[in-house]
Design an enzyme around this catalytic site. Structure first.
Site, short mmCIF file in Angstrom:
data_model
loop_
_atom_site.label_atom_id
_atom_site.label_comp_id
_atom_site.label_asym_id
_atom_site.label_seq_id
_atom_site.Cartn_x
_atom_site.Cartn_y
_atom_site.Cartn_z
N HIS A 1 0.84 -1.20 0.00
CA HIS A 1 0.00 0.00 0.00
C HIS A 1 0.87 1.24 0.00
CE1 HIS A 1 0.81 -1.27 4.12
NE2 HIS A 1 0.74 0.00 4.47
N HIS B 1 1.00 5.15 1.24
CA HIS B 1 0.40 6.17 2.10
C HIS B 1 0.41 7.51 1.36
CE1 HIS B 1 0.79 3.91 6.03
NE2 HIS B 1 1.66 3.24 5.30
P1 AMP Z 1 2.12 0.15 7.33
O1 AMP Z 1 2.76 0.37 8.67
O2 AMP Z 1 2.84 0.87 6.21
O3 AMP Z 1 1.91 -1.33 7.06
O4 AMP Z 1 0.71 0.86 7.41
C1 AMP Z 1 -0.47 0.21 7.77
C2 AMP Z 1 -1.52 1.28 7.96
O5 AMP Z 1 -2.80 0.66 7.95
C3 AMP Z 1 -1.41 2.02 9.29
O6 AMP Z 1 -1.21 3.42 9.02
C4 AMP Z 1 -2.73 1.75 10.00
O7 AMP Z 1 -3.22 2.87 10.70
C5 AMP Z 1 -3.63 1.37 8.83
N1 AMP Z 1 -4.75 0.49 9.17
C6 AMP Z 1 -4.72 -0.62 9.96
N2 AMP Z 1 -5.95 -1.19 10.04
C7 AMP Z 1 -6.76 -0.41 9.30
C8 AMP Z 1 -8.16 -0.45 8.98
N3 AMP Z 1 -8.96 -1.42 9.45
N4 AMP Z 1 -8.66 0.51 8.18
C9 AMP Z 1 -7.87 1.50 7.71
N5 AMP Z 1 -6.55 1.60 7.96
C10 AMP Z 1 -6.00 0.66 8.74
#
Ligand code: AMP
Length: 133
Positions: A98, A100
């Site tokens: 993903h 950001h």
């Molecule tokens: P990463 O650390 O790059 O893997 O980012 C994962 C992101 O997913 C974090 O910023 C979390 O806040 C976000 N996240 C986790 N669970 C959810 C969810 N159910 N809906 C939306 N975002 C989420």
């Protein structure tokens, strides 16, 4: 085990959806660094950036650019951070690729948290040799 993003893509977990096509889903991050923080998620569950085909990355970046432009227009933000955490050592929590897209404002008090280091002597040229493509 399915990642939280696979469960969001399948509709088993709710999300606030900003955009969807056959290859990507864009949602709001549930714990935003700055309000409006969005995630451009590959529908195919590539675990990370390194193993994702380049054409998928190109499409994801195109959508991230649309998200950036929308944030500037709709939120009036002054800039954005576009970032990918790639592997656990980089802070990637969810092993499902993903991007950001984080809206930023002058003096918003947020920081990416990097502290910078320095090269000594010819270290920088040797590093250049090691990393030249
Ligand atoms: P990463 O650390 O790059 O893997 O980012 C994962 C992101 O997913 C974090 O910023 C979390 O806040 C976000 N996240 C986790 N669970 C959810 C969810 N159910 N809906 C939306 N975002 C989420």
């Amino acid at each position: 085990m399915a990642t939280v993003f696979e469960m969001i893509i399948s509709g088993d977990i709710p999300s606030v959806k900003l955009y969807e096509d056959d290859r990507v889903l864009v949602i709001l991050d549930i714990n935003p660094a700055v309000k409006g923080h969005a995630l451009v998620i590959s529908k195919t569950a590539y675990p990370n950036f390194t193993d994702c085909p380049a054409d998928t990355l190109a499409h994801m970046m195109e959508i991230a650019q649309r998200v950036d432009r929308k944030m500037r227009q709709a939120l009036g933000c002054d800039g954005t951070n576009i970032l990918i955490n790639n592997g656990p050592a980089s802070g990637q929590e969810i092993p499902h690729l993903h991007i950001h897209v984080i809206p930023r404002y002058e003096n918003d008090g947020q920081s990416l948290g990097f502290t910078k280091t320095k090269y000594e002597g010819d270290e920088i040229s040797k590093m250049g040799e090691r990393l030249a493509l």
